[in-house]
Motif scaffolding. Structure first.
Motif, PDB file in Angstrom:
ATOM      1  N   ALA A   1       0.842  -1.201   0.000  1.00 42.35           N
ATOM      2  CA  ALA A   1       0.000   0.000   0.000  1.00 42.35           C
ATOM      3  C   ALA A   1       0.876   1.249   0.000  1.00 42.35           C
ATOM      4  O   ALA A   1       0.519   2.258  -0.620  1.00 42.35           O
ATOM      5  N   THR A   2       1.997   1.182   0.693  1.00 43.36           N
ATOM      6  CA  THR A   2       2.894   2.346   0.733  1.00 43.36           C
ATOM      7  C   THR A   2       3.332   2.703  -0.688  1.00 43.36           C
ATOM      8  O   THR A   2       3.308   3.884  -1.074  1.00 43.36           O
TER       9      THR A   2
ATOM     10  N   THR B   1      -3.137   7.486  12.093  1.00 43.31           N
ATOM     11  CA  THR B   1      -2.870   6.527  11.031  1.00 43.31           C
ATOM     12  C   THR B   1      -1.504   5.912  11.249  1.00 43.31           C
ATOM     13  O   THR B   1      -0.758   6.316  12.149  1.00 43.31           O
TER      14      THR B   1
ATOM     15  N   ALA C   1       2.923   5.168   7.170  1.00 42.93           N
ATOM     16  CA  ALA C   1       3.011   5.055   5.707  1.00 42.93           C
ATOM     17  C   ALA C   1       2.143   6.087   4.994  1.00 42.93           C
ATOM     18  O   ALA C   1       2.515   6.567   3.919  1.00 42.93           O
TER      19      ALA C   1
ATOM     20  N   VAL D   1      -8.108   8.215   5.661  1.00 44.75           N
ATOM     21  CA  VAL D   1      -7.641   6.905   6.130  1.00 44.75           C
ATOM     22  C   VAL D   1      -8.820   6.177   6.784  1.00 44.75           C
ATOM     23  O   VAL D   1      -9.446   6.709   7.703  1.00 44.75           O
TER      24      VAL D   1
ATOM     25  N   ASP E   1      -6.521   5.927   1.959  1.00 44.52           N
ATOM     26  CA  ASP E   1      -5.663   4.859   2.432  1.00 44.52           C
ATOM     27  C   ASP E   1      -6.605   3.782   2.971  1.00 44.52           C
ATOM     28  O   ASP E   1      -7.108   3.873   4.093  1.00 44.52           O
TER      29      ASP E   1
ATOM     30  N   ALA F   1      -5.932   0.683   3.501  1.00 45.01           N
ATOM     31  CA  ALA F   1      -5.119  -0.462   3.949  1.00 45.01           C
ATOM     32  C   ALA F   1      -5.923  -1.391   4.844  1.00 45.01           C
ATOM     33  O   ALA F   1      -5.703  -2.602   4.847  1.00 45.01           O
TER      34      ALA F   1
ATOM     35  N   HIS G   1      -0.869  -6.769   3.335  1.00 51.60           N
ATOM     36  CA  HIS G   1       0.104  -7.162   4.350  1.00 51.60           C
ATOM     37  C   HIS G   1      -0.429  -8.361   5.143  1.00 51.60           C
ATOM     38  O   HIS G   1      -1.646  -8.597   5.173  1.00 51.60           O
TER      39      HIS G   1
ATOM     40  N   LYS H   1      -3.746  -8.299   7.168  1.00 50.76           N
ATOM     41  CA  LYS H   1      -4.956  -7.709   6.595  1.00 50.76           C
ATOM     42  C   LYS H   1      -5.993  -8.780   6.240  1.00 50.76           C
ATOM     43  O   LYS H   1      -5.689  -9.965   6.169  1.00 50.76           O
TER      44      LYS H   1
ATOM     45  N   ASP I   1       2.695  -9.747   1.669  1.00 50.10           N
ATOM     46  CA  ASP I   1       2.903  -8.310   1.484  1.00 50.10           C
ATOM     47  C   ASP I   1       2.410  -7.973   0.094  1.00 50.10           C
ATOM     48  O   ASP I   1       2.624  -8.755  -0.832  1.00 50.10           O
ATOM     49  N   GLY I   2       1.772  -6.844  -0.048  1.00 49.24           N
ATOM     50  CA  GLY I   2       1.262  -6.475  -1.362  1.00 49.24           C
ATOM     51  C   GLY I   2       0.268  -5.344  -1.215  1.00 49.24           C
ATOM     52  O   GLY I   2      -0.061  -4.929  -0.101  1.00 49.24           O
TER      53      GLY I   2
HETATM   54  C1  LIG Z   1      -3.356   2.684   7.749  1.00 48.75           C
HETATM   55  C2  LIG Z   1      -2.209   2.031   7.010  1.00 48.75           C
HETATM   56  N1  LIG Z   1      -1.772   2.603   5.891  1.00 48.75           N
HETATM   57  C3  LIG Z   1      -0.769   2.064   5.168  1.00 48.75           C
HETATM   58  C4  LIG Z   1      -0.145   0.906   5.579  1.00 48.75           C
HETATM   59  C5  LIG Z   1       0.988   0.361   4.795  1.00 48.75           C
HETATM   60  O1  LIG Z   1       0.646  -0.848   4.174  1.00 48.75           O
HETATM   61  P1  LIG Z   1       1.765  -1.694   3.456  1.00 48.75           P
HETATM   62  O2  LIG Z   1       2.496  -2.436   4.524  1.00 48.75           O
HETATM   63  O3  LIG Z   1       1.023  -2.601   2.538  1.00 48.75           O
HETATM   64  O4  LIG Z   1       2.642  -0.753   2.743  1.00 48.75           O
HETATM   65  C6  LIG Z   1      -0.561   0.267   6.744  1.00 48.75           C
HETATM   66  C7  LIG Z   1       0.070  -0.955   7.191  1.00 48.75           C
HETATM   67  O5  LIG Z   1      -0.260  -1.560   8.175  1.00 48.75           O
HETATM   68  C8  LIG Z   1      -1.620   0.852   7.491  1.00 48.75           C
HETATM   69  O6  LIG Z   1      -2.055   0.287   8.619  1.00 48.75           O
END
Ligand SMILES: Cc1ncc(COP(=O)(O)O)c(C=O)c1O
Length: 440
Positions: free
Chosen positions: A81-82, A106, A109, A151, A194, A196, A222, A225, A231-232
């Motif tokens: 997601a990042t 949040t 990331a 978010v 976001d 995620a 991740h 999730k 991871d992805g």
């Molecule tokens: C709210 C939020 N945003 C972004 C991320 C980043 O996700 P990733 O690990 O897939 O990059 C996370 C990861 O836990 C998250 O909790």
């Protein structure tokens, strides 16, 4: 703070004598034989990097998120997601001199992706559900605002319709800032979510996938999730006419070295030659990961139902515990005209607040639960409490709602493979801690 001392002593004795006693980790993935078969199939195939499995996963995600008649909808899978948040900003031409509003409740990331793009994250406070709402967004807007990242904390979707209405209401402000590219064509900053935590969240009248509402929603796959590829991530996009296809092309190019041919295309006999159109990144999802994700997505209803049953069991058991407020997993429709309708959370996290607990009480409770073999967690320490963001001058006192909501927040374990005994154990340990007279 602790459980009744006799009870705690008995539990400790029991755990040391009985190695099979009930411990509860915070998360355990739900990978079954179907996932193993799918991954094995790809491992035994002629191609394991990004290829047909990833494309199929993208199509299945698209069908999961968007209505069948959404001609401008598309999904691109990436390594996290990042990477998705960063690349959406980058491909939209957002960079130095530009501002992107991010709520402080949040994971890092959401804001780090803005810094990676070279833009400036503008921290915003949150509403009563720890989400970015129009009231918190409006004071953060400036002629330099180029994007807003809502978010969906814990899986509860932010009200994208109200956020969009807020941006529309400030149109004159942005146009004064001479936006370029996609922002100029939209006549407003981009609205990213976001997501995620929120694959499976729904909202609107009638209800549909929350990720189908904003310009971009970015999922994480991740390990913890609801749908995992270890991871992805994926970017779901829904842009106005004529914008989606070139944007999708740009995302694919930037995510794979800027190479004019994919690694698989280059494998074809005689197809070795390629151009590098931009100095790109390496953010692709592999077919091994996609195979895992496809089964997880197909199993999502089953995984979500199991988590919902556990959450409802927590709801019932904790309803009578004093000083506890359980974060909602459903919000009824507001009455305002610019309102999305009802919002239904994905069951990513089970978050509660304990009135009267200080951060020290919370930390002691988490340590006491750990001593009982129960892992609790916090989502999250707001960004201004971390060194990297403090050093940017972000101060917790400037975000009173985020401060109040995070100080006494605790997340309970919630995953589909929890046994009934584990759920009971969490209830016993956690409610014991909240009821403990030394708890505040
Ligand atoms: C709210 C939020 N945003 C972004 C991320 C980043 O996700 P990733 O690990 O897939 O990059 C996370 C990861 O836990 C998250 O909790």
């Amino acid at each position: 703070m602790g459980l009744n001392p006799l009870r705690a002593l008995w539990n400790r004795l029991n755990r040391s004598l009985n190695p099979a006693s009930i411990d509860v980790p915070f998360h355990l993935h739900d990978i079954g034989p179907r996932e193993v078969r799918a991954v094995t199939r790809v491992l035994r195939s002629a191609w394991i990097n990004t290829g047909p499995e990833t494309r199929a996963f993208e199509q299945e995600l698209k069908a999961f998120v968007f209505p069948a008649d959404a001609p401008n909808a598309s999904v691109v899978c990436l390594s996290s997601a990042t990477a998705g948040l960063f690349l959406a900003l980058k491909a939209a031409g957002i960079g130095p001199g530009d501002e992107v509003v991010v709520p402080v409740c949040t994971y890092t990331a959401s804001a780090a992706a803005v810094v990676h793009a070279g833009a400036t994250p503008i921290p915003a406070d949150v509403d009563g559900w720890s989400l970015l709402g129009p009231a918190q967004l409006a004071p953060c807007l400036s002629p330099r605002t180029r994007a807003v990242i809502g978010v969906d904390l814990g899986g509860l979707p932010c009200d994208v319709v109200a956020l969009k209405a807020c941006l529309e209401a400030h149109r004159g402000l942005f146009l004064g800032g001479s936006p370029t590219g996609l922002c100029a064509r939209l006549g407003r900053p981009l609205l990213l979510v976001d997501a995620a935590h929120s694959i499976g969240a729904r909202m609107g009248r009638p209800l549909r996938a929350a990720a189908s509402f904003p310009d971009f929603a970015v999922f994480s796959f991740h390990a913890v999730k609801n749908v995992s590829t270890a991871d992805g991530g994926a970017i779901c996009m829904n842009l106005p006419d004529g914008e989606t296809a070139p944007f999708e092309k740009a995302l694919r190019l930037w995510s794979l070295h800027g190479q004019s041919r994919t690694a698989l295309e280059k494998m074809a006999p005689g197809a070795w030659k390629y151009d590098i159109a931009v100095p790109g990144y390496k953010f692709n999802l592999t077919d091994i990961e996609a195979a895992l994700g496809r089964v997880q997505l197909a199993r999502f209803p089953e995984i979500e139902a199991a988590k919902q049953t556990i959450a409802q069991r927590y709801d019932r058991a904790l309803a009578e515990v004093p000083r506890l407020s359980i974060r909602p997993r459903m919000l009824e429709a507001d009455t305002g005209p610019a309102c999305v309708g009802a919002r239904l959370a994905s069951h990513h996290l089970y978050m509660v607040n304990v009135a009267g607990w200080s951060p020290e009480d919370r930390d002691r409770a988490i340590a006491a639960a750990a001593a009982e073999g129960v892992a609790l967690n916090v989502h999250y320490l707001p960004l201004p409490m971390h060194t990297a963001w403090k050093e940017r001058g972000w101060q917790m006192d400037a975000f009173p709602m985020a401060k109040a909501l995070s100080e006494n927040e605790v997340s309970l374990p919630l995953y589909s493979r929890m046994t009934g005994s584990q759920v009971d154990r969490v209830i016993e340990v956690f409610s014991g801690l909240v009821k403990s007279p030394s708890a505040h």
